[in-house]
Write an enzyme that holds these catalytic residues in place. Structure first.
Site, PDB file in Angstrom:
ATOM      1  N   GLU A 115     -34.377  57.416  42.049  1.00  0.00           N
ATOM      2  CA  GLU A 115     -35.271  56.265  42.204  1.00  0.00           C
ATOM      3  C   GLU A 115     -34.584  54.959  41.839  1.00  0.00           C
ATOM      4  O   GLU A 115     -33.723  54.921  40.972  1.00  0.00           O
ATOM      5  CB  GLU A 115     -36.462  56.412  41.242  1.00  0.00           C
ATOM      6  CG  GLU A 115     -37.312  57.605  41.531  1.00  0.00           C
ATOM      7  CD  GLU A 115     -38.345  57.851  40.429  1.00  0.00           C
ATOM      8  OE1 GLU A 115     -38.814  56.883  39.798  1.00  0.00           O
ATOM      9  OE2 GLU A 115     -38.673  59.026  40.215  1.00  0.00           O
ATOM     10  N   CYS A 120     -33.668  48.113  38.878  1.00  0.00           N
ATOM     11  CA  CYS A 120     -33.482  49.131  37.855  1.00  0.00           C
ATOM     12  C   CYS A 120     -32.929  50.357  38.560  1.00  0.00           C
ATOM     13  O   CYS A 120     -33.586  50.924  39.431  1.00  0.00           O
ATOM     14  CB  CYS A 120     -34.837  49.430  37.214  1.00  0.00           C
ATOM     15  SG  CYS A 120     -34.769  50.781  36.030  1.00  0.00           S
ATOM     16  N   CYS A 147     -31.626  64.282  33.731  1.00  0.00           N
ATOM     17  CA  CYS A 147     -31.071  63.820  32.461  1.00  0.00           C
ATOM     18  C   CYS A 147     -31.110  64.985  31.474  1.00  0.00           C
ATOM     19  O   CYS A 147     -32.007  65.823  31.534  1.00  0.00           O
ATOM     20  CB  CYS A 147     -31.939  62.671  31.927  1.00  0.00           C
ATOM     21  SG  CYS A 147     -31.333  61.942  30.382  1.00  0.00           S
ATOM     22  N   CYS A 163     -35.799  63.521  25.839  1.00  0.00           N
ATOM     23  CA  CYS A 163     -36.808  62.712  25.133  1.00  0.00           C
ATOM     24  C   CYS A 163     -38.223  63.180  25.518  1.00  0.00           C
ATOM     25  O   CYS A 163     -38.507  63.428  26.691  1.00  0.00           O
ATOM     26  CB  CYS A 163     -36.640  61.232  25.454  1.00  0.00           C
ATOM     27  SG  CYS A 163     -35.028  60.581  24.940  1.00  0.00           S
ATOM     28  N   CYS A 204     -40.450  61.224  28.294  1.00  0.00           N
ATOM     29  CA  CYS A 204     -39.789  60.745  29.515  1.00  0.00           C
ATOM     30  C   CYS A 204     -39.875  61.760  30.654  1.00  0.00           C
ATOM     31  O   CYS A 204     -39.560  62.939  30.475  1.00  0.00           O
ATOM     32  CB  CYS A 204     -38.330  60.439  29.205  1.00  0.00           C
ATOM     33  SG  CYS A 204     -37.436  59.771  30.608  1.00  0.00           S
ATOM     34  N   CYS A 212     -39.914  55.317  35.561  1.00  0.00           N
ATOM     35  CA  CYS A 212     -38.870  56.047  36.287  1.00  0.00           C
ATOM     36  C   CYS A 212     -38.930  57.547  36.061  1.00  0.00           C
ATOM     37  O   CYS A 212     -39.223  58.017  34.992  1.00  0.00           O
ATOM     38  CB  CYS A 212     -37.503  55.488  35.973  1.00  0.00           C
ATOM     39  SG  CYS A 212     -36.896  54.590  37.399  1.00  0.00           S
TER      40      CYS A 212
HETATM   41  N1  SAH Z   1     -31.318  57.025  29.147  1.00  0.00           N
HETATM   42  C1  SAH Z   1     -31.376  55.616  28.900  1.00  0.00           C
HETATM   43  C2  SAH Z   1     -31.919  54.782  30.040  1.00  0.00           C
HETATM   44  C3  SAH Z   1     -33.070  55.305  30.846  1.00  0.00           C
HETATM   45  S1  SAH Z   1     -34.710  55.157  30.257  1.00  0.00           S
HETATM   46  C4  SAH Z   1     -32.149  55.350  27.641  1.00  0.00           C
HETATM   47  O1  SAH Z   1     -32.660  56.301  27.054  1.00  0.00           O
HETATM   48  O2  SAH Z   1     -32.217  54.212  27.200  1.00  0.00           O
HETATM   49  C5  SAH Z   1     -35.142  53.461  30.185  1.00  0.00           C
HETATM   50  C6  SAH Z   1     -36.145  53.185  29.087  1.00  0.00           C
HETATM   51  O3  SAH Z   1     -37.444  53.696  29.401  1.00  0.00           O
HETATM   52  C7  SAH Z   1     -35.756  53.824  27.780  1.00  0.00           C
HETATM   53  O4  SAH Z   1     -35.982  52.938  26.723  1.00  0.00           O
HETATM   54  C8  SAH Z   1     -36.699  54.993  27.716  1.00  0.00           C
HETATM   55  O5  SAH Z   1     -36.827  55.472  26.407  1.00  0.00           O
HETATM   56  C9  SAH Z   1     -37.955  54.397  28.283  1.00  0.00           C
HETATM   57  N2  SAH Z   1     -38.969  55.345  28.703  1.00  0.00           N
HETATM   58  C10 SAH Z   1     -38.811  56.584  29.206  1.00  0.00           C
HETATM   59  N3  SAH Z   1     -40.010  57.155  29.456  1.00  0.00           N
HETATM   60  C11 SAH Z   1     -40.936  56.246  29.116  1.00  0.00           C
HETATM   61  C12 SAH Z   1     -42.357  56.237  29.140  1.00  0.00           C
HETATM   62  N4  SAH Z   1     -43.058  57.287  29.564  1.00  0.00           N
HETATM   63  N5  SAH Z   1     -42.992  55.118  28.714  1.00  0.00           N
HETATM   64  C13 SAH Z   1     -42.295  54.044  28.280  1.00  0.00           C
HETATM   65  N6  SAH Z   1     -40.964  53.995  28.234  1.00  0.00           N
HETATM   66  C14 SAH Z   1     -40.280  55.082  28.642  1.00  0.00           C
END
Ligand code: SAH
Length: 341
Positions: free
Chosen positions: A89, A102, A109, A113, A116, A330
């Site tokens: 995406e 973005c 990944c 987390c 995510c 994303c």
């Molecule tokens: N892997 C990298 C970049 C991708 S995620 C990282 O972890 O920073 C981009 C941002 O979106 C990160 O801060 C991630 O923690 C956040 N993110 C992921 N899922 C999310 C969600 N459901 N709600 C809000 N932020 C989210």
């Protein structure tokens, strides 16, 4: 080998080997970085060379499989199919300072987390440099909107694909390419400490964003497995070293999760941790992911948290949610698509 992953100097060496005059490399480089899909569009190349390149170096541009446009704010989300059938995406957001894309850095990944969507199916593979560049390029071509800013905040962990990401930055920044300023690029990481140190050595003028999401090890351990390898103190020390090397203020992302990391005590602890570090906190209202029990914080909790940080002298902004009507957090669009929805 994909020619678009090559620097101009590498392309020049290759063309020399092929017995082509030096200026051809620059012509081809410029065409490739303007978003052509075939060599036949390179009208100032001789037919024979176009044929040779078509045969030996497929361009493999991504195809749009889904495109969603927000009726509210003009955010556009693309789901691209790559040449091997995998999907990633890209989101185009329209800010007052310029159009920002973005991009994804990996298919899936492996960071795990809890909040995510991108990590649910694990890591499939890392993206090649040209596949990151293509997301910027073809988003610009398809939308007709000039892109001035890039954030590496899509699917994947950019520092887990370090070499390809570094090469992508060099390509997208090149004068004969898209020429996007390093100062207009942000890289976000969940906190891979050794790679942050490696990045600091490059002394790039990009912005570094850290996905912090918690003020201590207990909370981070619960929602971010990476914290077990690199606890918060080590992470913040790496941020300090990064600042010392680059003089770039660090951005901390903090997804506000109801009852997990959003109490007043959590805000005060965060304040203590960030003391003395030139930092900016970007609070993100959690985007609800279907598969997850975690919920966004209340407006009141967000406002209170922000006030505590601001009163303590740390600038904190609440990220405006764009594209809320189009699955723009994303990983969600790809996830739906791969589930056949
Ligand atoms: N892997 C990298 C970049 C991708 S995620 C990282 O972890 O920073 C981009 C941002 O979106 C990160 O801060 C991630 O923690 C956040 N993110 C992921 N899922 C999310 C969600 N459901 N709600 C809000 N932020 C989210």
């Amino acid at each position: 080998m994909n020619l678009k992953s090559q620097t101009l100097a590498e392309l020049a060496a290759l063309f020399k080997e092929m017995g082509e005059p030096a200026f051809r490399a620059k012509q081809v480089y410029k065409w490739l970085h303007s978003g052509v899909r075939t060599y036949d569009e390179m009208t100032n190349l001789p037919q024979s060379l176009r044929g040779k390149l078509t045969e030996n170096y497929p361009i493999n541009a991504p195809e749009v499989v889904r495109k969603q446009e927000s009726q509210r704010d003009g955010t556009i989300k693309y789901l691209w199919k790559l040449s091997d059938g995998n999907c990633v995406e890209t989101v185009l957001m329209r800010y007052h300072y310029g159009n920002t894309v973005c991009i994804s850095t990996e298919v899936g990944c492996r960071m795990g987390c809890a909040f995510c969507a991108s990590t649910i199916g694990g890591l499939v593979r890392r993206l090649e440099p040209f596949e990151m560049l293509d997301q910027v390029l073809f988003t610009q071509v398809d939308s007709g909107l000039p892109v001035s800013h890039i954030v590496l905040m899509g699917i994947g962990e950019p520092l887990d694909n370090f070499d390809h990401v570094m090469r992508f930055l060099e390509l997208v920044n090149s004068e004969d390419g898209m020429n996007i300023s390093m100062r207009h690029i942000s890289l976000s990481t969940c906190g891979l400490v050794p790679k942050i140190d490696e990045l600091a050595k490059r002394k790039l003028q990009i912005s570094l964003a850290i996905s912090l999401h918690g003020p201590n090890d207990a909370i981070r351990d619960r929602i971010m497995p990476v914290n077990k390898a690199y606890p918060i103190d080590e992470l913040l020390s790496a941020c300090r070293r990064y600042y010392d090397a680059t003089s770039r203020r660090i951005h901390f992302e903090y997804a506000m999760i109801d009852g997990v990391n959003d109490s007043e005590e959590n805000a005060r602890e965060l304040l203590r941790r960030l003391k003395g570090l030139p930092a900016h906190v970007n609070m993100i209202p959690l985007n609800h992911v279907e598969e997850s029990p975690l919920k966004p914080s209340s407006r009141k909790a967000v406002a209170q948290f922000q006030k505590i940080l601001e009163d303590g002298g740390v600038t904190a902004t609440v990220r405006r949610t764009l594209g809320g009507d189009i699955d723009a957090s994303c990983g969600q669009l790809r996830r739906k698509y791969t589930q056949g929805r």
